[in-house]
Design an enzyme around this catalytic site. Structure first.
Site: not given
Ligand SMILES: NC(=O)C1=CN([C@@H]2O[C@H](COP(=O)(O)OP(=O)(O)OC[C@H]3O[C@@H](n4cnc5c(N)ncnc54)[C@H](O)[C@@H]3O)[C@@H](O)[C@H]2O)C=CC1
Ligand SMILES: O=C(O)C(=O)COP(=O)(O)O
Length: 527
Positions: A231, A260, A278
């Site tokens: 993010r 964004e 993104h």
């Molecule tokens: N660029 C994109 O299109 C995408 C971005 N994302 C983003 O990626 C990130 C991670 O997603 P997931 O792995 O699916 O989530 P998840 O919930 O499985 O993992 C997030 C982890 O962050 C940890 N966490 C929370 N607070 C913390 C802190 N202060 N310091 C360190 N760790 C901490 C949690 O304990 C958890 O293990 C999210 O922000 C999600 O929105 C996810 C999918 C696509």
């Molecule tokens: O799943 C997430 O957290 C993402 O950031 C993916 O974003 P999007 O669905 O591609 O707009």
């Protein structure tokens, strides 16, 4: 009437097709907040990705809204608190795009190490600059993974396959869990000090906002590389731009931005930073996964069921359902009965789980069910599993939840004591089988009541004639008595009578019962 669903960001056809079987679906992308506010009142559900800001204004205008679905992981574009207040279920599809985001992170890390986007652009301009794009190997380098959730873990697995040494920071994951994947959990300052490449995979929350900033960058290795496919805002973009310009940070790979699109950002002007708009979740496979997941959850909620990945309410995981459900059913009935037995403004509730009930994997869920049972009959706004706790808090009701081994002679017991500004009342119940539960005491008097149907509950002085008179009044009112129990502590003192009756007791018959000599209080309740 068919439900109406608004899809306000691009959603894969596979999801739309599922929705169309049950609902009228409008796909309307690129709406402004005002446009969304204008039309949202017509819809039962709203499905989004990261492109729609679902603000409190949008939610408040959604009079019919029951479900907000996020076809993806991050819900930071949805005001979940506003949704909770209104009893709207918010659910996401957190697993569907994990591998897409993981693979994008790996692609970014390799591109960053070997300058692939810059070299591509240069060659396409007609240049042939081999020395300009000297890279570094990832082999043997230390990868610092901040946030060891779904994506962080998958990234670590793949980095290990490239012989990187992985260290991670995540306050909510145990050292043992990380060690089982061959990853060393370290404090955040150590991660910053030791890593050659740092990749962030946390949500954007108060604790993670600008966690990579001027001060923390100063503690990192010279020539560190940073990756953000999570993010925008986890890395302070201004601090990053300065650190890249000074050479402290050798390069960065960004898929997400504080705003964004990141128009005007100095990070777009330097070759040391590679960027994508993104795209982390943008694979055919991931988009199909998240669209199907969220469409199925949407239909389930609209049809009165639950959603698999609810963000704003505790749900019972499938494996706990058989154990928790009988308690939840009893708890709702107990809540309903108790609120009908009390008078005045509810001030506090003490809930005690005893014996086997104390071992329940999900007492919080049961407590919410009690609240729903109590508050639903007395409030105008619907109270459900999403907003029950919030509504109680908002009304200033103090809550306490205690667990104890003591079960008062039963295998398990749930007790609820309510205090209002006029009285106190309590109810206890016990589960004896999947479909078998009893109210075992009311106000401290033992009973054995099946929690269903109509009851008349009264307190009276234990003397001859009182019960007979009440029965006569009910007979005259054509109310059939199906069962009767009397509980008392000592002969001649106060006693509690529970009459189970087959129909509603007319108000004038209740008034007559209350006037019987010796009756202190009498209430009719429907459980
Ligand atoms: N660029 C994109 O299109 C995408 C971005 N994302 C983003 O990626 C990130 C991670 O997603 P997931 O792995 O699916 O989530 P998840 O919930 O499985 O993992 C997030 C982890 O962050 C940890 N966490 C929370 N607070 C913390 C802190 N202060 N310091 C360190 N760790 C901490 C949690 O304990 C958890 O293990 C999210 O922000 C999600 O929105 C996810 C999918 C696509
Ligand atoms: O799943 C997430 O957290 C993402 O950031 C993916 O974003 P999007 O669905 O591609 O707009």
């Amino acid at each position: 009437m068919k439900y109406r669903v608004l899809v306000s960001d691009p959603l894969a056809e596979e999801g739309i097709d599922i929705l169309k079987e049950f609902c009228d679906v409008d796909v309307n992308t690129g709406l402004t907040e005002n446009q969304l506010v204008d039309i949202i009142g017509d819809y039962d559900a709203l499905l989004v990705r990261s492109g729609t800001e679902v603000t409190a204004q949008v939610i408040d205008a959604g009079d019919k809204l029951k479900f907000i679905g996020r076809a993806g992981a991050g819900v930071d574009n949805i005001d979940t608190e506003a949704a909770t207040r209104r009893g709207i279920i918010v659910a996401n599809a957190p697993e569907g795009n994990t591998l897409a985001a993981t693979e994008h992170t790996m692609a970014m890390m390799l591109s960053l190490a070997r300058n692939i986007p810059q070299a591509t652009a240069s060659l396409k301009k007609g240049e042939w600059k081999r020395s300009k794009f000297m890279g570094v190997e990832l082999n043997d380098k230390v990868l610092g993974v901040m946030g060891f959730g779904r994506i962080g873990r998958e990234v670590a697995k793949r980095a290990q396959a490239m012989q990187m040494k992985c260290i991670a920071y995540d306050p909510f994951i145990t050292k043992e869990r990380a060690a089982s994947l061959g990853v060393e959990m370290v404090p955040l300052d150590e991660l910053f000090r030791r890593a050659d490449v740092i990749t962030v995979h946390t949500p954007l929350i108060k604790e993670t906002r600008h966690v990579i900033n001027t001060e923390s960058i100063a503690t990192m290795k010279d020539g560190v590389r940073l990756i953000n496919c999570a993010r925008g805002g986890i890395i302070d973009e201004e601090a990053l731009a300065e650190a890249v310009a000074s050479g402290k940070v050798a390069g960065a790979a960004l898929d997400v931005f504080e705003s964004e699109p990141p128009a005007g950002s100095p990070l777009l002007d330097t070759d040391k930073v590679i960027v994508t708009p993104h795209l982390g979740a943008s694979t055919v496979e991931a988009q199909k996964n998240v669209a199907v997941s969220v469409a199925n959850q949407c239909i389930s909620v609209l049809e009165g069921g639950s959603a698999k990945y609810v963000v704003n309410a505790p749900m019972i995981p499938a494996e706990q359902q058989a154990v928790v459900e009988p308690y939840a059913m009893l708890a709702q009935k107990m809540g309903r009965l108790l609120i009908q037995l009390t008078e005045g403004r509810l001030e506090s509730l003490e809930i005690t789980y005893g014996g086997e009930a104390a071992e329940l994997p999900n007492t919080k869920f049961v407590t919410r069910v009690i609240l729903k049972g109590m508050l639903d009959p007395i409030l105008q706004a619907p109270v459900n599993m999403v907003n029950a706790e919030f509504v109680a808090k908002e009304r200033g009701i103090r809550m306490s939840e205690t667990t104890t081994e003591e079960a008062q002679g039963f295998k398990n017991i749930i007790s609820i004591a309510a205090k209002t500004d006029r009285m106190t009342e309590s109810v206890s119940g016990s589960v004896s089988g999947p479909d078998h539960a009893r109210i075992v005491s009311i106000g401290g008097y033992m009973t054995d009541l099946t929690p269903t149907g109509h009851v008349v509950i009264s307190r009276h002085t234990d003397k001859p004639g009182v019960i007979g008179k009440a029965a006569t009044i009910l007979g005259r009112a054509n109310v059939n008595i199906a069962g009767m129990q009397v509980g008392r502590h000592k002969p001649g003192e106060e006693a509690l009578m529970v009459l189970t009756v087959d129909s509603v007791v007319p108000a004038d018959a209740m008034d007559e019962i209350k006037k019987i000599d010796g009756i202190h209080t009498a209430k009719h309740a429907e459980i």
